[in-house]
Structures are given as structure tokens and as C-alpha cells.
Scaffold this motif. Structure first.
Motif, mmCIF file in Angstrom:
data_model
loop_
_atom_site.group_PDB
_atom_site.id
_atom_site.type_symbol
_atom_site.label_atom_id
_atom_site.label_comp_id
_atom_site.label_asym_id
_atom_site.label_seq_id
_atom_site.Cartn_x
_atom_site.Cartn_y
_atom_site.Cartn_z
ATOM 1 N N PRO A 1 100.203 -1.433 51.986
ATOM 2 C CA PRO A 1 101.500 -1.479 51.303
ATOM 3 C C PRO A 1 102.519 -0.563 51.964
ATOM 4 N N ALA A 2 103.545 -1.184 52.482
ATOM 5 C CA ALA A 2 104.609 -0.466 53.189
ATOM 6 C C ALA A 2 104.012 0.426 54.272
ATOM 7 N N GLU A 3 102.901 -0.042 54.837
ATOM 8 C CA GLU A 3 102.220 0.667 55.917
ATOM 9 C C GLU A 3 101.965 2.125 55.573
ATOM 10 N N GLY A 4 101.547 2.362 54.322
ATOM 11 C CA GLY A 4 101.168 3.699 53.896
ATOM 12 C C GLY A 4 102.313 4.600 53.468
ATOM 13 N N HIS A 5 103.532 4.084 53.414
ATOM 14 C CA HIS A 5 104.686 4.910 53.078
ATOM 15 C C HIS A 5 105.009 4.959 51.598
ATOM 16 N N LEU A 6 104.484 4.025 50.831
ATOM 17 C CA LEU A 6 104.910 3.886 49.447
ATOM 18 C C LEU A 6 103.794 3.277 48.616
ATOM 19 N N PRO A 7 103.463 3.883 47.475
ATOM 20 C CA PRO A 7 102.466 3.249 46.616
ATOM 21 C C PRO A 7 103.007 1.919 46.104
ATOM 22 N N PHE A 8 102.110 0.985 45.885
ATOM 23 C CA PHE A 8 102.540 -0.331 45.446
ATOM 24 C C PHE A 8 103.155 -0.253 44.060
ATOM 25 N N ASN A 9 104.378 -0.681 43.967
ATOM 26 C CA ASN A 9 105.100 -0.822 42.709
ATOM 27 C C ASN A 9 106.035 -2.007 42.918
ATOM 28 N N PRO A 10 105.798 -3.115 42.238
ATOM 29 C CA PRO A 10 106.612 -4.307 42.491
ATOM 30 C C PRO A 10 108.115 -4.057 42.371
ATOM 31 N N ALA B 1 108.919 -2.777 56.863
ATOM 32 C CA ALA B 1 107.455 -2.814 56.859
ATOM 33 C C ALA B 1 106.944 -3.725 55.750
ATOM 34 N N ILE B 2 107.558 -3.638 54.580
ATOM 35 C CA ILE B 2 107.170 -4.503 53.460
ATOM 36 C C ILE B 2 107.413 -5.965 53.824
ATOM 37 N N TYR B 3 108.557 -6.244 54.437
ATOM 38 C CA TYR B 3 108.891 -7.612 54.840
ATOM 39 C C TYR B 3 107.877 -8.131 55.867
ATOM 40 N N ARG B 4 107.527 -7.285 56.850
ATOM 41 C CA ARG B 4 106.522 -7.700 57.831
ATOM 42 C C ARG B 4 105.199 -8.033 57.147
ATOM 43 N N GLN B 5 104.802 -7.208 56.168
ATOM 44 C CA GLN B 5 103.548 -7.463 55.460
ATOM 45 C C GLN B 5 103.642 -8.755 54.660
ATOM 46 N N ASP B 6 104.791 -9.006 54.032
ATOM 47 C CA ASP B 6 104.984 -10.268 53.301
ATOM 48 C C ASP B 6 104.811 -11.465 54.235
ATOM 49 N N LEU B 7 105.398 -11.389 55.424
ATOM 50 C CA LEU B 7 105.276 -12.488 56.388
ATOM 51 C C LEU B 7 103.826 -12.678 56.825
ATOM 52 N N THR B 8 103.124 -11.585 57.052
ATOM 53 C CA THR B 8 101.714 -11.658 57.430
ATOM 54 C C THR B 8 100.898 -12.310 56.316
ATOM 55 N N ASN B 9 101.156 -11.893 55.079
ATOM 56 C CA ASN B 9 100.438 -12.478 53.940
ATOM 57 C C ASN B 9 100.714 -13.973 53.820
ATOM 58 N N MET B 10 101.981 -14.360 53.982
ATOM 59 C CA MET B 10 102.327 -15.784 53.890
ATOM 60 C C MET B 10 101.628 -16.579 54.983
ATOM 61 N N LYS B 11 101.584 -16.023 56.178
ATOM 62 C CA LYS B 11 100.933 -16.707 57.295
ATOM 63 C C LYS B 11 99.460 -16.944 56.983
ATOM 64 N N VAL B 12 98.785 -15.921 56.472
ATOM 65 C CA VAL B 12 97.370 -16.058 56.119
ATOM 66 C C VAL B 12 97.192 -17.154 55.071
ATOM 67 N N LEU B 13 98.052 -17.188 54.076
ATOM 68 C CA LEU B 13 97.942 -18.198 53.027
ATOM 69 C C LEU B 13 98.216 -19.602 53.566
ATOM 70 N N LEU B 14 99.276 -19.748 54.347
ATOM 71 C CA LEU B 14 99.654 -21.067 54.842
ATOM 72 C C LEU B 14 98.667 -21.606 55.861
ATOM 73 N N GLU B 15 97.960 -20.737 56.566
ATOM 74 C CA GLU B 15 96.955 -21.192 57.532
ATOM 75 C C GLU B 15 95.796 -21.915 56.857
ATOM 76 N N GLN B 16 95.683 -21.779 55.539
ATOM 77 C CA GLN B 16 94.615 -22.448 54.803
ATOM 78 C C GLN B 16 94.942 -23.918 54.546
ATOM 79 N N LEU B 17 96.181 -24.310 54.814
ATOM 80 C CA LEU B 17 96.632 -25.674 54.546
ATOM 81 C C LEU B 17 96.777 -26.453 55.841
ATOM 82 N N ASP B 18 96.600 -27.781 55.744
ATOM 83 C CA ASP B 18 96.913 -28.604 56.911
ATOM 84 C C ASP B 18 98.365 -29.069 56.788
#
Length: 136
Positions: free
Chosen positions: A11-20, A90-107
């Protein structure tokens, strides 16, 4: 699997505890620039006191700065500090990484319907946040 730890890790590459709410504030300011706290509270559907507490926590962490609105000296604006911009990115980069992982599960045949459904959700949320609720 996605794990979130407020003490360590991505989360935020260790800079911030997760708080939505913190993440939403930082993301909104990254996208839109300096904003009045009242506008942020309305956007996220939280009480002004809740937003104020979150903003103060982010100011204390050095991620936000407060200042006066140049167009209305009575109004306050909040904006990202240099460190806040770094964390928001950093948060935005992590969001993009998460989306990529999720979308890779779909054809490819599954992605288009998903995007259409997500656009419908976004339109519904935008209508709800503007007070234009549709009963059907």
C-alpha cells in the motif's frame, strides 16, 4: 490474492497505512489538483468532520498542504505536497498493477462485456452522487 497491511508492504509502497478515504483523497487531488475540503466531503459522501480528520492526518504525515483559495480568501484549499504526489502516484501504480492482474484472468471475449458493465456501474454511481437517483 490481494493482501493489505497497514504496517508493511505494497500500500502506497510502504508510505501510508491502508485507509480507503486517504487513498481517495490523494487520488482525487492527483487527478484534479487543489480542492476545497467541502467538495471532497461531498464527492466521497462523508461528513465534513470525517473529511477534516482525514485531511489533518494527511497534513501531519506531510502528504497534504492547506492554503487559501486565491479566488476566495475565505475558503480553504488542500493540495498534495511533493511527498503526497509521490505517494499518490505510487497508489495509482499499484491500482494499475492490480487491474492488470485481474484482467489477465479474462480472455478477450470477456473483457468487452466487463467494460460495458463497469461503465454502467460508473454511470450509476455518478447519478447517485449527484443526487439524481433513478428508481429503476
Amino acid at each position: 490474492m490481494f493482501l493489505v497491511s497497514g504496517r508493511a508492504g505494497p500500500p502506497a509502497e510502504g508510505h501510508l497505512p491502508f485507509n480507503p478515504l486517504y487513498f481517495h483523497i490523494l487520488g482525487r487531488l492527483r487527478e484534479r489538483g487543489p480542492t476545497r475540503p467541502s467538495e471532497l466531503a461531498a464527492k466521497f459522501g462523508v461528513a465534513r468532520t470525517t473529511l477534516s480528520t482525514a485531511v489533518n492526518a494527511l497534513v501531519n504525515r506531510g502528504l497534504l498542504k492547506k492554503g487559501r483559495d486565491p479566488h476566495d480568501g475565505r475558503a480553504q484549499l488542500v493540495k498534495l505536497s511533493d511527498t503526497g504526489l509521490m505517494v499518490a502516484k505510487a497508489i495509482y501504480r499499484q491500482d494499475l498493477t492490480n487491474m492488470k492482474v485481474l484482467l489477465e484472468q479474462l480472455d478477450n471475449s470477456e473483457i468487452e462485456p466487463l467494460l460495458e458493465l463497469l461503465e454502467k456501474v460508473v454511470r450509476g454511481l455518478e447519478s447517485a452522487s449527484s443526487g439524481d437517483l433513478d428508481s429503476g
